[in-house]
Scaffold this active site. Structure first.
Site, PDB file in Angstrom:
ATOM      1  N   GLU A  74       0.818  -1.222   0.000  1.00  0.00           N
ATOM      2  CA  GLU A  74       0.000   0.000   0.000  1.00  0.00           C
ATOM      3  C   GLU A  74       0.849   1.269   0.000  1.00  0.00           C
ATOM      4  O   GLU A  74       0.324   2.371   0.198  1.00  0.00           O
ATOM      5  CB  GLU A  74      -0.934   0.013   1.212  1.00  0.00           C
ATOM      6  N   HIS A  92      -2.673   2.800   8.185  1.00  0.00           N
ATOM      7  CA  HIS A  92      -3.754   2.152   7.419  1.00  0.00           C
ATOM      8  C   HIS A  92      -4.053   0.792   8.038  1.00  0.00           C
ATOM      9  O   HIS A  92      -3.127   0.014   8.285  1.00  0.00           O
ATOM     10  CB  HIS A  92      -3.312   1.985   5.954  1.00  0.00           C
ATOM     11  N   HIS A  94      -7.277  -2.565   8.484  1.00  0.00           N
ATOM     12  CA  HIS A  94      -8.539  -3.183   8.070  1.00  0.00           C
ATOM     13  C   HIS A  94      -9.379  -3.416   9.326  1.00  0.00           C
ATOM     14  O   HIS A  94      -9.990  -4.474   9.480  1.00  0.00           O
ATOM     15  CB  HIS A  94      -8.287  -4.510   7.354  1.00  0.00           C
ATOM     16  N   HIS A 154     -12.712  -2.120   2.171  1.00  0.00           N
ATOM     17  CA  HIS A 154     -11.287  -2.343   2.405  1.00  0.00           C
ATOM     18  C   HIS A 154     -10.883  -2.017   3.853  1.00  0.00           C
ATOM     19  O   HIS A 154     -10.484  -2.914   4.585  1.00  0.00           O
ATOM     20  CB  HIS A 154     -10.498  -1.502   1.382  1.00  0.00           C
TER      21      HIS A 154
HETATM   22 ZN   LIG Z   1      -5.243  -2.459   3.002  1.00  0.00          ZN
END
Ligand SMILES: [Zn+2]
Length: 215
Positions: A74, A92, A94, A154
């Site tokens: 990412e 970031h 999930h 996501h």
């Molecule tokens: Zn991700």
């Protein structure tokens, strides 16, 4: 070691993200910028067993500068933030409730005034395949004037002046999403009005002062 402090902090906050359940295994990535260089978590390594030397350092154009492992898949999303904003850190994940909201809604409306700490309504970036320049552009647009965005089907992403602030923003984003989802199970959550939010901002700049008691 290049960017030693940033790499140490990636491990510290990576571990905290894993311990608090925000990240399961490799399902999340963090980065921190210093000058034109960015330390980022590596691809394919669980965040709870990260070592500073394992975190690659890249430049803002995406060239590998130091480290044996490849940067997180990412990384284009992280670089899109760094090349267009003053942010010094990106987180970031999930996380569960963030992903629930990102999978069902087009934005997270402000039902609690603490949403203002992330800039208000949190946008959901349009879906695109993970790691692509298209997703990076969608996320960058959703982050305009915000410290947080959700990524459709996501997860979520937050930015900050340093890793501590970006990590705390991720915790707050997850809390706001959980409150919304739980409120929705009881009834229709009331969304705060512009006027109510403006009043919060005014109050924050003018808090009550309590005079000391004269004995
Ligand atoms: Zn991700």
């Amino acid at each position: 070691m290049l960017l030693a402090e940033q790499r140490r902090l990636l491990c510290e906050y990576g571990r905290r993200a894993a311990e608090t359940g925000l990240v399961v295994g490799t399902a999340g990535n963090l980065s921190a910028r210093a000058g034109d260089l960015v330390a980022v978590t590596p691809s394919g390594v669980s965040l709870d067993r990260l070592e500073p030397e394992a975190c690659p350092v890249i430049d803002v154009e995406g060239h590998l500068v130091d480290g044996e492992l490849q940067p997180s898949s990412e990384t284009p999303m992280h670089l899109a933030v760094y090349t267009t904003t003053d942010a010094r850190a990106v987180v970031h994940t999930h996380s569960i409730f963030g992903t629930v909201v990102a999978t069902t809604m087009t934005e997270l409306p402000p039902i609690h005034y603490n949403a203002l700490l992330l800039g208000g309504t949190v946008r959901v970036a349009e879906y695109a395949t993970f790691g692509t320049p298209e997703l990076a552009a969608n996320v960058r647009a959703a982050l305009t004037d915000r410290q947080a965005a959700l990524l459709a089907n996501h997860g979520g992403v937050t930015v900050g002046d340093d890793l501590h602030k970006a990590f705390e923003a991720t915790r707050l984003l997850e809390w706001l999403c959980e409150v919304y989802v739980r409120a929705k199970s009881v009834g229709e959550p009331r969304v705060l009005t512009e006027e109510q939010l403006s009043a919060v901002v005014r109050r924050a700049f003018d808090p009550p002062r309590f005079p000391r008691r004269e004995d």
